[in-house]
Design a protein around this motif. Structure first.
Motif, PDB file in Angstrom:
ATOM      1  N   ASP A 195     -40.605  10.047  65.492  1.00  0.00           N
ATOM      2  CA  ASP A 195     -41.297  10.758  64.404  1.00  0.00           C
ATOM      3  C   ASP A 195     -42.717  10.230  64.194  1.00  0.00           C
ATOM      4  O   ASP A 195     -43.511  10.854  63.507  1.00  0.00           O
ATOM      5  CB  ASP A 195     -40.495  10.611  63.096  1.00  0.00           C
ATOM      6  N   ALA A 200     -34.523   7.003  64.000  1.00  0.00           N
ATOM      7  CA  ALA A 200     -33.315   6.246  63.634  1.00  0.00           C
ATOM      8  C   ALA A 200     -32.974   6.354  62.152  1.00  0.00           C
ATOM      9  O   ALA A 200     -31.872   6.009  61.743  1.00  0.00           O
ATOM     10  CB  ALA A 200     -33.482   4.783  64.036  1.00  0.00           C
ATOM     11  N   SER A 203     -36.891  -7.272  68.534  1.00  0.00           N
ATOM     12  CA  SER A 203     -36.922  -7.246  67.079  1.00  0.00           C
ATOM     13  C   SER A 203     -37.829  -6.129  66.576  1.00  0.00           C
ATOM     14  O   SER A 203     -38.915  -5.920  67.102  1.00  0.00           O
ATOM     15  CB  SER A 203     -37.410  -8.599  66.575  1.00  0.00           C
ATOM     16  N   GLY A 204     -37.354  -5.425  65.577  1.00  0.00           N
ATOM     17  CA  GLY A 204     -38.182  -4.416  64.928  1.00  0.00           C
ATOM     18  C   GLY A 204     -38.122  -3.027  65.538  1.00  0.00           C
ATOM     19  O   GLY A 204     -38.772  -2.101  65.052  1.00  0.00           O
ATOM     20  N   LYS A 211     -32.763  -1.306  65.643  1.00  0.00           N
ATOM     21  CA  LYS A 211     -31.328  -1.418  65.943  1.00  0.00           C
ATOM     22  C   LYS A 211     -30.484  -1.347  64.667  1.00  0.00           C
ATOM     23  O   LYS A 211     -29.508  -0.606  64.614  1.00  0.00           O
ATOM     24  CB  LYS A 211     -31.020  -2.744  66.679  1.00  0.00           C
ATOM     25  N   THR A 234     -31.392  -0.184  61.774  1.00  0.00           N
ATOM     26  CA  THR A 234     -31.593   1.133  61.167  1.00  0.00           C
ATOM     27  C   THR A 234     -30.677   2.153  61.843  1.00  0.00           C
ATOM     28  O   THR A 234     -29.984   2.923  61.184  1.00  0.00           O
ATOM     29  CB  THR A 234     -33.070   1.565  61.345  1.00  0.00           C
TER      30      THR A 234
HETATM   31  N1  LIG Z   1     -40.357   6.015  61.075  1.00  0.00           N
HETATM   32  C1  LIG Z   1     -39.377   5.325  61.650  1.00  0.00           C
HETATM   33  N2  LIG Z   1     -39.153   4.039  61.309  1.00  0.00           N
HETATM   34  C2  LIG Z   1     -38.167   3.379  61.911  1.00  0.00           C
HETATM   35  C3  LIG Z   1     -37.356   3.979  62.908  1.00  0.00           C
HETATM   36  N3  LIG Z   1     -36.463   3.063  63.346  1.00  0.00           N
HETATM   37  C4  LIG Z   1     -36.690   1.944  62.650  1.00  0.00           C
HETATM   38  N4  LIG Z   1     -37.706   2.123  61.773  1.00  0.00           N
HETATM   39  C5  LIG Z   1     -38.271   1.092  60.874  1.00  0.00           C
HETATM   40  O1  LIG Z   1     -38.634  -0.030  61.661  1.00  0.00           O
HETATM   41  C6  LIG Z   1     -38.397  -1.253  60.950  1.00  0.00           C
HETATM   42  C7  LIG Z   1     -37.557  -2.214  61.760  1.00  0.00           C
HETATM   43  O2  LIG Z   1     -36.265  -1.663  61.958  1.00  0.00           O
HETATM   44  P1  LIG Z   1     -34.947  -2.564  62.094  1.00  0.00           P
HETATM   45  O3  LIG Z   1     -33.800  -1.615  62.145  1.00  0.00           O
HETATM   46  O4  LIG Z   1     -34.909  -3.600  61.046  1.00  0.00           O
HETATM   47  O5  LIG Z   1     -35.179  -3.251  63.509  1.00  0.00           O
HETATM   48  P2  LIG Z   1     -34.172  -4.202  64.324  1.00  0.00           P
HETATM   49  O6  LIG Z   1     -34.193  -3.719  65.731  1.00  0.00           O
HETATM   50  O7  LIG Z   1     -32.854  -4.244  63.656  1.00  0.00           O
HETATM   51  O8  LIG Z   1     -34.896  -5.610  64.259  1.00  0.00           O
HETATM   52  P3  LIG Z   1     -34.226  -7.072  64.316  1.00  0.00           P
HETATM   53  O9  LIG Z   1     -33.059  -7.087  63.375  1.00  0.00           O
HETATM   54  O10 LIG Z   1     -35.334  -7.985  63.911  1.00  0.00           O
HETATM   55  O11 LIG Z   1     -33.825  -7.292  65.754  1.00  0.00           O
HETATM   56  C8  LIG Z   1     -37.768  -0.839  59.630  1.00  0.00           C
HETATM   57  O12 LIG Z   1     -38.767  -0.818  58.647  1.00  0.00           O
HETATM   58  C9  LIG Z   1     -37.259   0.568  59.888  1.00  0.00           C
HETATM   59  O13 LIG Z   1     -37.225   1.351  58.729  1.00  0.00           O
HETATM   60  C10 LIG Z   1     -37.631   5.350  63.271  1.00  0.00           C
HETATM   61  O14 LIG Z   1     -36.989   5.950  64.150  1.00  0.00           O
HETATM   62  N5  LIG Z   1     -38.650   5.963  62.608  1.00  0.00           N
END
Ligand SMILES: Nc1nc2c(ncn2[C@@H]2O[C@H](COP(=O)(O)OP(=O)(O)OP(=O)(O)O)[C@@H](O)[C@H]2O)c(=O)[nH]1
Ligand SMILES: [Mg+2]
Ligand SMILES: [Zn+2]
Length: 349
Positions: A146, A172, A197-198, A201, A203
């Motif tokens: 998006d 996500a 990270s970030g 996953k 989400t």
């Molecule tokens: N707009 C948008 N934001 C997203 C999307 N997927 C994740 N985010 C944002 O990206 C940020 C990081 O997402 P997380 O789900 O915490 O990432 P993670 O992979 O779990 O990271 P770690 O736990 O550190 O390994 C958050 O603020 C989410 O809201 C997406 O598809 N679209």
């Protein structure tokens, strides 16, 4: 505690079914390892959901999360492990020469990256190699679709990274963009995720879990003493019936012992490399190098060849350094033993 799941819900299919013992003289039942604690295993089966404290020979079964085992209902012990469909493991460095098992019987690995700064072909290839080595089918999920104008461009680039690779672009945060993943999320299927990270996953996991998060929390773990353990569950049940395996070990997967995975992911290059004139060709200017010839002819992507060479060297380096550390540890052990026996002989005992 009564399990709300059937064996099919837990993922028992014909592959495991045919391995079950036919001997009816013992009350043997199939169970799945839902979690591994320091104190034991959380096992689930048909009408069965409990914590089992391990002892003695139980450890010989080398059970890890996701494994299927045969459980003796009389003795209350796991007695055999079923052959695995797939296995993620890492080599433990240092004095331990044992392998560290991370997860078994994962059907699909979701390799998560995003349509922005994190998108990196080399990183994706690395994850793909690890998945192929573990014999797990991999799907690349590109989040944050998006946030970009053309996610299709990222999808095309990712699709080229391994033969017959599935790539999906999603938001996500938005459940309705995740229906493209339904094929891998059917009842009894087990998935795991890998990604930096970030990338989204958690989400993705939360959106997939939706309202069922509450349901997973009501399934509490009974340990042998009737207490409820509060450790996080490793297997999350998704509304469609699939299991999402969430274990910290997945983050520690390394690029060691992945020859098969490398050959699979880089199939077009490794096939060429086998036909180089020299069997130890480094594909770096040697005469009769078919890989370089293909690059020069514009038949294969030179950047992909560079990444393949880098991963191949890294794999060899990791394997060698683990082997070296092990032989150093062994030599140290021999040295200690000989000092001890010297002391003993000097003392005259
Ligand atoms: N707009 C948008 N934001 C997203 C999307 N997927 C994740 N985010 C944002 O990206 C940020 C990081 O997402 P997380 O789900 O915490 O990432 P993670 O992979 O779990 O990271 P770690 O736990 O550190 O390994 C958050 O603020 C989410 O809201 C997406 O598809 N679209
Ligand atoms: Mg997270
Ligand atoms: Zn060559």
């Amino acid at each position: 505690m009564i399990s709300p799941f059937t064996l099919q819900d837990l993922g028992l299919d014909s592959f495991f079914q045919q391995q079950l013992p036919h001997d009816a003289s013992e009350p043997l039942v199939p169970v799945r390892v839902m979690n591994v604690h320091r104190s034991g295993l959380h096992l689930a089966g048909d009408g069965f959901d409990r914590h089992v404290v391990l002892s003695g020979h139980d450890y010989d079964l080398e059970l890890t999360v996701g494994d299927w085992a045969v459980f003796n209902a009389d003795t209350q012990r796991p007695v055999a492990r079923l052959e695995r469909k797939s296995l993620f493991k890492r080599r433990a460095a240092g004095t331990q020469s044992r392998e560290q098992l991370i997860a078994a019987n994962i059907d699909t690995l979701f390799i998560v990256s995003s349509c922005n700064q994190d998108f990196n072909e080399a990183r994706l290839e690395r994850y793909l190699v690890i998945a192929r080595e573990a014999q797990v089918m991999a799907v690349i999920i590109l989040t944050k679709a998006d946030l970009v104008d053309d996610a299709g461009d990222y999808v095309r680039r990712a699709s080229r990274l391994a033969p017959a690779l599935q790539v999906e672009a999603v938001n996500a945060l938005q459940a309705d963009t995740l229906t493209c993943l339904d094929a891998w999320l059917r009842r009894g299927q087990t998935i795991a995720m890998l990604g930096s990270s970030g990338v989204g996953k958690s989400t993705l996991a939360n959106t997939l879990l939706g309202a069922s998060e509450i349901a997973t929390r009501t399934i509490r773990e009974d340990d042998a003493h009737g207490r409820h353990t509060t450790t996080a569950r490793s297997m999350h049940h998704l509304p469609g019936g699939a299991w999402l395996l969430d274990t910290p070990g997945m983050r520690e997967l390394q690029l060691t012992d992945v020859r098969t995975g490398l050959d699979d992911v880089f199939a077009e290059i490794s096939a060429l490399a086998e036909t180089c004139r020299f069997s130890d060709c480094q594909h770096n200017g040697e005469p009769g190098c078919r890989v370089q010839a293909a690059v020069e002819a514009g038949e294969i992507d030179p950047e992909r060849v560079q990444r393949w060479r880098k991963l191949t060297r890294e794999e060899a380096f990791n394997n060698a350094s683990i082997a070296e550390r092990r032989s150093r540890d062994k030599a140290f052990g021999r040295m200690v033993r000989s000092v001890m026996s010297d002391k003993k002989s000097r003392r005259g005992d």
